[in-house]
Scaffold this motif. Sequence first.
Motif, PDB file in Angstrom:
ATOM      1  N   LYS A  23       0.833  -1.215   0.000  1.00 13.15           N
ATOM      2  CA  LYS A  23       0.000   0.000   0.000  1.00 13.15           C
ATOM      3  C   LYS A  23       0.863   1.258   0.000  1.00 13.15           C
ATOM      4  CE  LYS A  23      -3.877  -2.130   2.377  1.00 13.15           C
ATOM      5  NZ  LYS A  23      -4.659  -2.204   3.617  1.00 13.15           N
ATOM      6  N   VAL A  24       1.949   1.241   0.764  1.00 10.21           N
ATOM      7  CA  VAL A  24       2.839   2.395   0.838  1.00 10.21           C
ATOM      8  C   VAL A  24       3.528   2.618  -0.513  1.00 10.21           C
ATOM      9  CG1 VAL A  24       4.968   3.271   1.901  1.00 10.21           C
ATOM     10  CG2 VAL A  24       3.173   2.281   3.326  1.00 10.21           C
ATOM     11  N   ILE A  25       3.975   1.550  -1.136  1.00 13.19           N
ATOM     12  CA  ILE A  25       4.614   1.663  -2.454  1.00 13.19           C
ATOM     13  C   ILE A  25       3.606   2.190  -3.471  1.00 13.19           C
ATOM     14  CG2 ILE A  25       5.650   0.371  -4.370  1.00 13.19           C
ATOM     15  CD1 ILE A  25       6.880  -1.502  -2.195  1.00 13.19           C
ATOM     16  N   ARG A  39       8.910  10.505  -0.229  1.00 10.08           N
ATOM     17  CA  ARG A  39       8.733   9.055  -0.308  1.00 10.08           C
ATOM     18  C   ARG A  39       8.544   8.471   1.089  1.00 10.08           C
ATOM     19  NH1 ARG A  39      11.415   4.427   0.384  1.00 10.08           N
ATOM     20  NH2 ARG A  39      10.964   2.766  -1.090  1.00 10.08           N
ATOM     21  N   LEU A  40       7.612   7.522   1.187  1.00 10.41           N
ATOM     22  CA  LEU A  40       7.361   6.824   2.438  1.00 10.41           C
ATOM     23  C   LEU A  40       7.931   5.417   2.348  1.00 10.41           C
ATOM     24  CD1 LEU A  40       3.657   7.913   3.031  1.00 10.41           C
ATOM     25  CD2 LEU A  40       5.719   8.883   4.052  1.00 10.41           C
ATOM     26  N   GLY A  41       8.266   4.869   3.484  1.00  6.02           N
ATOM     27  CA  GLY A  41       8.770   3.507   3.564  1.00  6.02           C
ATOM     28  C   GLY A  41       8.190   2.819   4.782  1.00  6.02           C
ATOM     29  N   VAL A  66       7.317   5.327   7.726  1.00  2.78           N
ATOM     30  CA  VAL A  66       8.242   6.434   7.980  1.00  2.78           C
ATOM     31  C   VAL A  66       8.533   7.191   6.686  1.00  2.78           C
ATOM     32  CG1 VAL A  66       9.374   5.311   9.942  1.00  2.78           C
ATOM     33  CG2 VAL A  66      10.253   4.944   7.654  1.00  2.78           C
ATOM     34  N   THR A  67       8.921   8.435   6.828  1.00  7.20           N
ATOM     35  CA  THR A  67       9.363   9.223   5.677  1.00  7.20           C
ATOM     36  C   THR A  67      10.809   8.860   5.389  1.00  7.20           C
ATOM     37  OG1 THR A  67       7.896  11.032   6.324  1.00  7.20           O
ATOM     38  CG2 THR A  67       9.660  11.554   4.777  1.00  7.20           C
ATOM     39  N   ASP A  68      11.096   8.535   4.143  1.00  5.93           N
ATOM     40  CA  ASP A  68      12.440   8.140   3.732  1.00  5.93           C
ATOM     41  C   ASP A  68      13.259   9.388   3.428  1.00  5.93           C
ATOM     42  OD1 ASP A  68      14.722   6.988   2.750  1.00  5.93           O
ATOM     43  OD2 ASP A  68      13.773   6.049   1.021  1.00  5.93           O
ATOM     44  N   ASP A  69      14.245   9.659   4.263  1.00  5.98           N
ATOM     45  CA  ASP A  69      15.093  10.839   4.086  1.00  5.98           C
ATOM     46  C   ASP A  69      16.357  10.533   3.298  1.00  5.98           C
ATOM     47  OD1 ASP A  69      13.295  12.324   5.607  1.00  5.98           O
ATOM     48  OD2 ASP A  69      14.319  11.831   7.482  1.00  5.98           O
ATOM     49  N   THR A  70      16.528   9.290   2.860  1.00  9.24           N
ATOM     50  CA  THR A  70      17.767   8.895   2.192  1.00  9.24           C
ATOM     51  C   THR A  70      17.728   9.104   0.682  1.00  9.24           C
ATOM     52  OG1 THR A  70      17.029   6.600   1.911  1.00  9.24           O
ATOM     53  CG2 THR A  70      18.206   7.147   3.957  1.00  9.24           C
ATOM     54  N   THR A  71      16.550   9.384   0.132  1.00  2.13           N
ATOM     55  CA  THR A  71      16.409   9.526  -1.312  1.00  2.13           C
ATOM     56  C   THR A  71      16.653  10.972  -1.726  1.00  2.13           C
ATOM     57  OG1 THR A  71      14.732   7.797  -1.235  1.00  2.13           O
ATOM     58  CG2 THR A  71      14.882   9.044  -3.258  1.00  2.13           C
ATOM     59  N   ALA A  72      17.369  11.151  -2.834  1.00  2.00           N
ATOM     60  CA  ALA A  72      17.669  12.489  -3.340  1.00  2.00           C
ATOM     61  C   ALA A  72      16.385  13.191  -3.791  1.00  2.00           C
ATOM     62  CB  ALA A  72      18.650  12.396  -4.498  1.00  2.00           C
ATOM     63  N   GLU A  73      16.345  14.476  -3.520  1.00  2.00           N
ATOM     64  CA  GLU A  73      15.183  15.287  -3.872  1.00  2.00           C
ATOM     65  C   GLU A  73      15.341  15.820  -5.292  1.00  2.00           C
ATOM     66  OE1 GLU A  73      13.886  19.363  -2.015  1.00  2.00           O
ATOM     67  OE2 GLU A  73      13.499  17.741  -0.574  1.00  2.00           O
ATOM     68  N   ARG A  74      14.240  15.761  -6.053  1.00  2.00           N
ATOM     69  CA  ARG A  74      14.248  16.333  -7.403  1.00  2.00           C
ATOM     70  C   ARG A  74      14.046  17.844  -7.311  1.00  2.00           C
ATOM     71  NH1 ARG A  74       9.884  12.180  -9.357  1.00  2.00           N
ATOM     72  NH2 ARG A  74       8.650  14.066  -9.143  1.00  2.00           N
ATOM     73  N   VAL A  75      14.081  18.498  -8.447  1.00  2.00           N
ATOM     74  CA  VAL A  75      13.910  19.945  -8.496  1.00  2.00           C
ATOM     75  C   VAL A  75      12.569  20.375  -7.900  1.00  2.00           C
ATOM     76  CG1 VAL A  75      13.745  21.946 -10.056  1.00  2.00           C
ATOM     77  CG2 VAL A  75      15.407  20.140 -10.508  1.00  2.00           C
ATOM     78  N   GLY A  77      11.025  18.985  -5.495  1.00  2.00           N
ATOM     79  CA  GLY A  77      10.938  18.620  -4.088  1.00  2.00           C
ATOM     80  C   GLY A  77      10.435  17.211  -3.841  1.00  2.00           C
ATOM     81  N   ASN A  78      10.096  16.477  -4.892  1.00  2.00           N
ATOM     82  CA  ASN A  78       9.601  15.107  -4.774  1.00  2.00           C
ATOM     83  C   ASN A  78      10.788  14.161  -4.623  1.00  2.00           C
ATOM     84  OD1 ASN A  78       8.611  12.432  -5.601  1.00  2.00           O
ATOM     85  ND2 ASN A  78       6.755  13.511  -6.201  1.00  2.00           N
ATOM     86  N   THR A  79      10.633  13.119  -3.801  1.00  2.00           N
ATOM     87  CA  THR A  79      11.737  12.169  -3.599  1.00  2.00           C
ATOM     88  C   THR A  79      11.426  10.763  -4.119  1.00  2.00           C
ATOM     89  OG1 THR A  79      10.959  11.631  -1.364  1.00  2.00           O
ATOM     90  CG2 THR A  79      12.594  13.404  -1.563  1.00  2.00           C
ATOM     91  N   VAL A  80      10.347  10.612  -4.882  1.00  2.00           N
ATOM     92  CA  VAL A  80       9.967   9.288  -5.397  1.00  2.00           C
ATOM     93  C   VAL A  80      10.724   9.001  -6.688  1.00  2.00           C
ATOM     94  CG1 VAL A  80       8.080   7.859  -6.264  1.00  2.00           C
ATOM     95  CG2 VAL A  80       7.676   9.436  -4.360  1.00  2.00           C
TER      96      VAL A  80
END
Length: 117
Positions: A23-25, A39-41, A66-75, A77-80
């Motif tokens: 569901k999170v994915i 992005r959530l994990g 949890v909110t995934d803080d390890t993923t790079a942010e796009r221009v 602001g989205n991290t998916v």
Amino acid sequence: MDVTNNRIDLLTRVMDTAALRHKVIANNVANVNTPGFKRLGVEFEQTLSKAIEAGTPVTSVSPTIVTDDTTAERVDGNTVDIDREMQQLSMNSLLYTAASQILANQLAQLRSAIAGR
């Protein structure tokens, strides 16, 4: 019998977590173009490992979103990252399938033992 119950509890918990992770994915994929979406994990495996080492019952461990803080942010602001999400979805599906097959095997063995075969 207690060992079997522990295995069934563990497999059930793994399957519940895999369903939540799915569901999170799906939510991450649905928000792939939403500006500012983070992005959530699902955290579960490390908590489960610690509980097993401490001798805590598996039923006391619950997955956490949890909110995934390890993923790079796009221009925007989205991290998916859609490729990462598809990979995670595939791995999660395999985990769910494996756990359900093992659980079905455990239950078949119990039925066999009860029937005296």
